[in-house]
Motif scaffolding. Structure first.
Motif, mmCIF file in Angstrom:
data_model
loop_
_atom_site.group_PDB
_atom_site.id
_atom_site.type_symbol
_atom_site.label_atom_id
_atom_site.label_comp_id
_atom_site.label_asym_id
_atom_site.label_seq_id
_atom_site.Cartn_x
_atom_site.Cartn_y
_atom_site.Cartn_z
ATOM 1 N N LEU A 92 0.825 -1.204 0.000
ATOM 2 C CA LEU A 92 0.000 0.000 0.000
ATOM 3 C C LEU A 92 0.856 1.250 0.000
ATOM 4 C CD1 LEU A 92 -2.467 -0.964 2.905
ATOM 5 C CD2 LEU A 92 -2.702 -1.517 0.466
ATOM 6 N N GLU A 93 0.323 2.327 -0.552
ATOM 7 C CA GLU A 93 1.009 3.605 -0.457
ATOM 8 C C GLU A 93 0.867 4.182 0.953
ATOM 9 O OE1 GLU A 93 -1.214 7.339 -1.177
ATOM 10 O OE2 GLU A 93 -1.657 6.385 -3.104
ATOM 11 N N THR A 94 1.645 5.219 1.251
ATOM 12 C CA THR A 94 1.733 5.724 2.631
ATOM 13 C C THR A 94 0.565 6.619 3.042
ATOM 14 O OG1 THR A 94 3.076 7.586 1.858
ATOM 15 C CG2 THR A 94 4.254 5.623 2.649
ATOM 16 N N LYS A 95 -0.284 7.028 2.096
ATOM 17 C CA LYS A 95 -1.463 7.849 2.418
ATOM 18 C C LYS A 95 -2.755 7.058 2.214
ATOM 19 C CE LYS A 95 0.812 11.780 3.141
ATOM 20 N NZ LYS A 95 0.774 12.526 4.422
ATOM 21 N N PHE A 96 -2.644 5.746 2.195
ATOM 22 C CA PHE A 96 -3.775 4.891 1.811
ATOM 23 C C PHE A 96 -5.016 5.152 2.674
ATOM 24 C CE2 PHE A 96 -6.294 1.021 1.705
ATOM 25 C CZ PHE A 96 -6.273 0.668 0.373
ATOM 26 N N GLU A 109 -22.582 8.082 -0.979
ATOM 27 C CA GLU A 109 -23.453 7.132 -1.672
ATOM 28 C C GLU A 109 -22.778 5.791 -1.919
ATOM 29 O OE1 GLU A 109 -21.047 8.934 -5.067
ATOM 30 O OE2 GLU A 109 -21.691 9.472 -3.037
ATOM 31 N N ALA A 110 -21.446 5.747 -1.820
ATOM 32 C CA ALA A 110 -20.692 4.531 -2.145
ATOM 33 C C ALA A 110 -20.908 3.452 -1.088
ATOM 34 C CB ALA A 110 -19.210 4.848 -2.269
ATOM 35 N N SER A 111 -21.029 2.224 -1.548
ATOM 36 C CA SER A 111 -21.099 1.088 -0.618
ATOM 37 C C SER A 111 -19.728 0.474 -0.398
ATOM 38 C CB SER A 111 -22.066 0.026 -1.149
ATOM 39 O OG SER A 111 -21.649 -0.471 -2.412
ATOM 40 N N VAL A 112 -18.908 0.455 -1.445
ATOM 41 C CA VAL A 112 -17.566 -0.135 -1.383
ATOM 42 C C VAL A 112 -16.614 0.759 -2.164
ATOM 43 C CG1 VAL A 112 -16.147 -2.117 -2.093
ATOM 44 C CG2 VAL A 112 -18.425 -2.504 -1.118
ATOM 45 N N LEU A 113 -15.394 0.904 -1.664
ATOM 46 C CA LEU A 113 -14.347 1.653 -2.362
ATOM 47 C C LEU A 113 -13.142 0.743 -2.558
ATOM 48 C CD1 LEU A 113 -15.762 3.757 -0.082
ATOM 49 C CD2 LEU A 113 -14.451 5.368 -1.470
ATOM 50 N N CYS A 114 -12.583 0.770 -3.765
ATOM 51 C CA CYS A 114 -11.411 -0.041 -4.093
ATOM 52 C C CYS A 114 -10.277 0.867 -4.545
ATOM 53 C CB CYS A 114 -11.738 -1.031 -5.211
ATOM 54 S SG CYS A 114 -12.991 -2.258 -4.789
ATOM 55 N N PRO A 115 -9.030 0.521 -4.210
ATOM 56 C CA PRO A 115 -7.907 1.371 -4.611
ATOM 57 C C PRO A 115 -7.550 1.195 -6.075
ATOM 58 C CG PRO A 115 -7.113 -0.553 -3.455
ATOM 59 C CD PRO A 115 -8.609 -0.621 -3.386
ATOM 60 N N GLN A 125 5.640 4.872 -4.815
ATOM 61 C CA GLN A 125 6.440 5.975 -4.291
ATOM 62 C C GLN A 125 5.958 7.331 -4.795
ATOM 63 O OE1 GLN A 125 8.587 5.079 -1.954
ATOM 64 N NE2 GLN A 125 7.952 2.961 -2.402
ATOM 65 N N HIS A 126 5.219 7.336 -5.908
ATOM 66 C CA HIS A 126 4.723 8.589 -6.482
ATOM 67 C C HIS A 126 3.342 8.863 -5.894
ATOM 68 C CE1 HIS A 126 8.103 8.426 -9.219
ATOM 69 N NE2 HIS A 126 7.754 7.195 -9.567
ATOM 70 N N VAL A 127 3.329 9.456 -4.718
ATOM 71 C CA VAL A 127 2.093 9.637 -3.961
ATOM 72 C C VAL A 127 1.370 10.899 -4.426
ATOM 73 C CG1 VAL A 127 1.092 9.914 -1.669
ATOM 74 C CG2 VAL A 127 3.080 8.423 -1.990
ATOM 75 N N LYS A 191 -3.270 4.178 -4.110
ATOM 76 C CA LYS A 191 -2.677 3.065 -4.843
ATOM 77 C C LYS A 191 -2.336 1.854 -3.974
ATOM 78 C CE LYS A 191 -0.363 6.486 -7.779
ATOM 79 N NZ LYS A 191 0.970 7.020 -8.171
ATOM 80 N N CYS A 192 -2.439 0.692 -4.628
ATOM 81 C CA CYS A 192 -1.899 -0.541 -4.050
ATOM 82 C C CYS A 192 -1.196 -1.319 -5.154
ATOM 83 C CB CYS A 192 -3.014 -1.388 -3.411
ATOM 84 S SG CYS A 192 -4.058 -2.277 -4.579
ATOM 85 N N TYR A 193 -0.312 -2.212 -4.762
ATOM 86 C CA TYR A 193 0.300 -3.168 -5.684
ATOM 87 C C TYR A 193 -0.128 -4.553 -5.240
ATOM 88 C CZ TYR A 193 3.632 -6.130 -8.088
ATOM 89 O OH TYR A 193 4.183 -7.117 -8.852
ATOM 90 N N HIS A 194 -0.524 -5.375 -6.211
ATOM 91 C CA HIS A 194 -1.037 -6.722 -5.927
ATOM 92 C C HIS A 194 -0.163 -7.744 -6.634
ATOM 93 C CE1 HIS A 194 -4.585 -9.757 -6.396
ATOM 94 N NE2 HIS A 194 -3.923 -9.962 -5.288
#
Length: 219
Positions: A92-96, A109-115, A125-127, A191-194
């Motif tokens: 995960l990024e540092t401001k996640f 209004e959102a039920s779910v949020l995805c990165p 690193q590019h936050v 951002k996240c990396y998977h």
């Protein structure tokens, strides 16, 4: 202050250290983390002191991904405002979490949020500045990293117990988008990396075709 709880089902113990390092380095820390240890007994999940508020559940046999989600949601729903469910093979990024709180407060209004999932770890690193993050509507579900207000998850029935690995996110999509009429939102600039589901097929040898048939019976 908005309280965030995390649910992390662990299958391969070689990933979890990187995720916990990312969480510890965040500008906002979660109030609670529930780790469900679904690793093999010879894998020996070991977590050093991170300073994070963690509970580790070690079932006598692996629960599977969806029962792990149910386990964590049941225990967090009445104690935190937001719940994030994270695969163990994420960075995960540092401001996640700071961005998650901001965007949830804007998009009520959102039920779910995805990165936003990036293709290389170095992109974390590019936050993007917190105030520049934004949301767009999603038209298909994602299951490796998602967050939802507790008030939404209290209205979603538990994932059926015979769905062990797959279709948990489909179950959530069914009840939130189709039945509640509340959209899922993609957080641009959060951002996240998977590592691309390196762990998802490792539990219990359950076939996706068999679970698809079960899911269709439930709906």
């Amino acid at each position: 202050m908005t309280q965030i709880g995390l649910i992390i089902p662990v299958v391969r113990t070689d990933f979890i250290g990187g995720l916990l390092d990312c969480i510890r380095q965040n500008s906002v820390l979660p109030a609670s983390i529930i780790i469900i240890d679904n690793s093999r007994k010879d894998d020996n999940l070991r977590i050093s002191d991170t300073g994070l508020r963690m509970q580790i559940h070690r079932p006598s046999s692996p629960l599977g991904v969806n029962p792990s989600w149910n386990y964590g949601i049941q225990r967090l729903c009445d104690t935190v405002d937001l719940i994030s469910v994270l695969n163990d093979d994420l960075l995960l990024e540092t401001k996640f979490f700071e961005k998650l709180i901001r965007l949830t407060s804007i998009h009520t209004e959102a039920s779910v949020l995805c990165p936003e999932t990036v293709s290389r770890p170095g992109e974390l690193q590019h936050v993007v500045p917190v105030e520049k993050s934004a949301c767009i509507r999603m038209y298909k579900r994602e299951g490796w990293a998602w967050s939802a207000p507790s008030e939404v998850l209290r209205k979603v029935p538990p994932i059926p117990s015979d769905l062990q690995i797959w279709f948990g996110d489909d179950w959530l999509w069914l009840h939130t988008v189709k039945r509640m009429r509340r959209p899922w939102m993609k957080m641009l600039g959060n951002k996240c990396y998977h590592y691309v589901s390196q762990t998802s097929s490792k539990i219990n040898g359950v076939s996706i075709q068999a679970e698809r048939r079960l899911f269709e019976q439930h709906i």
